[in-house]
Design a protein around this motif. Structure first.
Motif, PDB file in Angstrom:
ATOM      1  N   VAL A   1       0.871  -1.183   0.000  1.00 41.12           N
ATOM      2  CA  VAL A   1       0.000   0.000   0.000  1.00 41.12           C
ATOM      3  C   VAL A   1       0.902   1.224   0.000  1.00 41.12           C
ATOM      4  CG1 VAL A   1      -1.874   1.212   1.171  1.00 41.12           C
ATOM      5  CG2 VAL A   1      -1.744  -1.284   1.280  1.00 41.12           C
ATOM      6  N   ASP A   2       1.239   1.676  -1.202  1.00 36.17           N
ATOM      7  CA  ASP A   2       2.134   2.818  -1.366  1.00 36.17           C
ATOM      8  C   ASP A   2       1.553   3.777  -2.392  1.00 36.17           C
ATOM      9  OD1 ASP A   2       2.402   1.319  -3.644  1.00 36.17           O
ATOM     10  OD2 ASP A   2       4.498   0.773  -3.312  1.00 36.17           O
ATOM     11  N   ASN A   3       2.371   4.698  -2.894  1.00 36.15           N
ATOM     12  CA  ASN A   3       1.872   5.675  -3.860  1.00 36.15           C
ATOM     13  C   ASN A   3       1.409   5.027  -5.162  1.00 36.15           C
ATOM     14  OD1 ASN A   3       2.094   7.915  -2.259  1.00 36.15           O
ATOM     15  ND2 ASN A   3       3.968   8.709  -3.212  1.00 36.15           N
ATOM     16  N   THR A   4       2.123   3.988  -5.601  1.00 41.07           N
ATOM     17  CA  THR A   4       1.709   3.286  -6.818  1.00 41.07           C
ATOM     18  C   THR A   4       0.336   2.658  -6.627  1.00 41.07           C
ATOM     19  OG1 THR A   4       4.016   2.794  -7.407  1.00 41.07           O
ATOM     20  CG2 THR A   4       2.297   1.450  -8.443  1.00 41.07           C
ATOM     21  N   PHE A   5       0.140   2.024  -5.481  1.00 42.76           N
ATOM     22  CA  PHE A   5      -1.161   1.441  -5.172  1.00 42.76           C
ATOM     23  C   PHE A   5      -2.231   2.525  -5.125  1.00 42.76           C
ATOM     24  CE2 PHE A   5      -4.423   0.599  -1.989  1.00 42.76           C
ATOM     25  CZ  PHE A   5      -4.914  -0.626  -2.375  1.00 42.76           C
TER      26      PHE A   5
END
Length: 288
Positions: free
Chosen positions: A254-258
Motif C-alpha cells: 500500500v504505497d503511492n503506486t497502489f
C-alpha cells in the motif's frame, strides 16, 4: 269583505318587507367576512364556490384554468402509473445524457491492480485482498461520495470549452486491514486522499498522495468499527511514528503506486455506477 281583503294585502306587504330585510341582514355579514377577513375559515366558502363551479355543467368553462396543473397532463401507457409531459421530457433528457456518458467512457472492463491484488465488487463497494508471507492485507472502499467538490472559480463563458472541463476523478476513503496468522485482532488503518495535496515539480522530493487518519486494533473480520478499542489519530502524532506506520503499509503493497491505481479503479467504478443509475432512473421515469 273589503276589510278582510285589505288585511290580507297588508299582511303580505309586511311579510315581503320582512323577508327583504332579513335577506339583507343575512347577506351583510357574509359579504364582510368573505371580503375583509383573511383567516382560513372565511376563505372556505369561496373555495367551496369554486368547487361547485367546477362540478356545474354550464359553469365548467373555467375548469381548465382553475384546476388543471400546468405541464402535467397525464399520459396513459397501461402501467397504471402517473405519466406527464414533464416525465416525457425528463426521459428524453436522460436518454441523451446516457448516450453522452457512454461516449466518454474509456473502458467497460475494470483495470487490474498490480501486485497480485484480487478484486471483489458488490455494487458501489469494493474489496482488494492480497497475501504477503502469510499475512492477509485487505483494502475496502466505496465510490459513493468519492468525487471531491470543485472549488475553482468559474471561467468566463467565452473561455470555457469541452477541452477545458476538469476530469471527474474519484478519490475515496479506504480502510486497510492487516491480519497476521494466529491472531485474533487486525491492525486497521483509516486512510484518505488529502484535498489540499498538490503535485510536486521535477526535482522535488516525492510526497505521499494519501494519508493515514486513524489506526486501531479491531477484531478480525468485524464489519463495524468497535468504538471500545483505542483509536490513534494522526492529527498530533509524532512524525517519526507516522513515518514508520506509512513504511509498514508500503512494505505490504500500500504505497503511492497502489494509491494511484486505486484512483483509476475507483474512477472507472464510479462512472459505471453513475451510468447504471441513469439507466435505472430512465427506466423508472419511463416505466420500462
Amino acid at each position: 269583505m273589503l276589510k278582510s281583503l285589505s288585511r290580507v294585502v297588508s299582511t303580505a306587504i309586511r311579510m315581503s318587507s320582512s323577508g327583504t330585510t332579513s335577506s339583507a341582514r343575512a347577506l351583510q355579514p357574509l359579504s364582510r367576512s368573505a371580503l375583509c377577513s383573511t383567516n382560513s375559515g372565511t376563505i372556505r366558502p369561496f373555495t367551496r364556490s369554486l368547487w361547485m363551479m367546477n362540478n356545474n355543467g354550464a359553469a365548467s368553462g373555467y375548469r381548465p384554468k382553475l384546476f388543471s396543473s400546468k405541464g402535467s397532463s397525464p399520459v396513459s401507457c397501461g402501467c397504471e402509473s402517473l405519466h406527464t409531459e414533464g416525465d416525457k421530457a425528463f426521459g428524453d433528457f436522460l436518454t441523451d445524457e446516457i448516450k453522452e456518458e457512454k461516449k466518454i467512457q474509456k473502458k467497460t472492463t475494470l483495470p487490474k491492480m498490480s501486485g497480485g491484488w484480487e478484486l471483489e465488487k458488490n455494487g458501489t463497494e469494493a474489496k482488494l485482498t492480497r497475501i504477503v508471507s502469510g499475512e492477509k492485507v485487505t483494502v475496502t472502499f466505496n465510490v459513493n461520495n468519492s468525487i471531491p467538490p470543485n472549488f475553482e472559480e468559474e471561467a468566463e463563458p467565452e473561455q470555457k470549452s469541452a477541452d477545458t472541463e476538469p476530469d471527474v476523478v474519484s478519490t475515496p476513503n479506504f480502510v486497510v486491514e492487516v491480519t497476521k496468522p494466529a491472531t485474533k485482532h487486525s491492525l486497521v488503518f483509516d486512510c484518505h486522499y488529502p484535498e489540499d495535496e498538490a503535485g510536486h515539480g521535477e526535482g522535488e522530493e516525492e510526497s505521499d498522495i494519501f494519508a493515514i487518519r486513524e489506526v486501531s486494533f479491531q477484531p478480525e473480520g468485524d464489519v463495524e468499527w468497535k468504538e471500545t478499542s483505542y483509536t490513534l489519530t494522526t492529527d498530533s502524532l509524532d512524525w517519526a511514528l507516522y513515518d514508520h506506520l506509512m513504511d509498514f503499509l508500503a512494505d505490504r503493497g500500500v504505497d503511492n503506486t497502489f494509491a494511484d491505481e486505486l484512483i483509476e479503479l475507483s474512477t472507472m467504478m464510479e462512472h459505471q455506477e453513475y451510468i447504471k443509475f441513469l439507466e435505472d432512473l430512465s427506466g423508472f421515469v419511463k416505466c420500462n
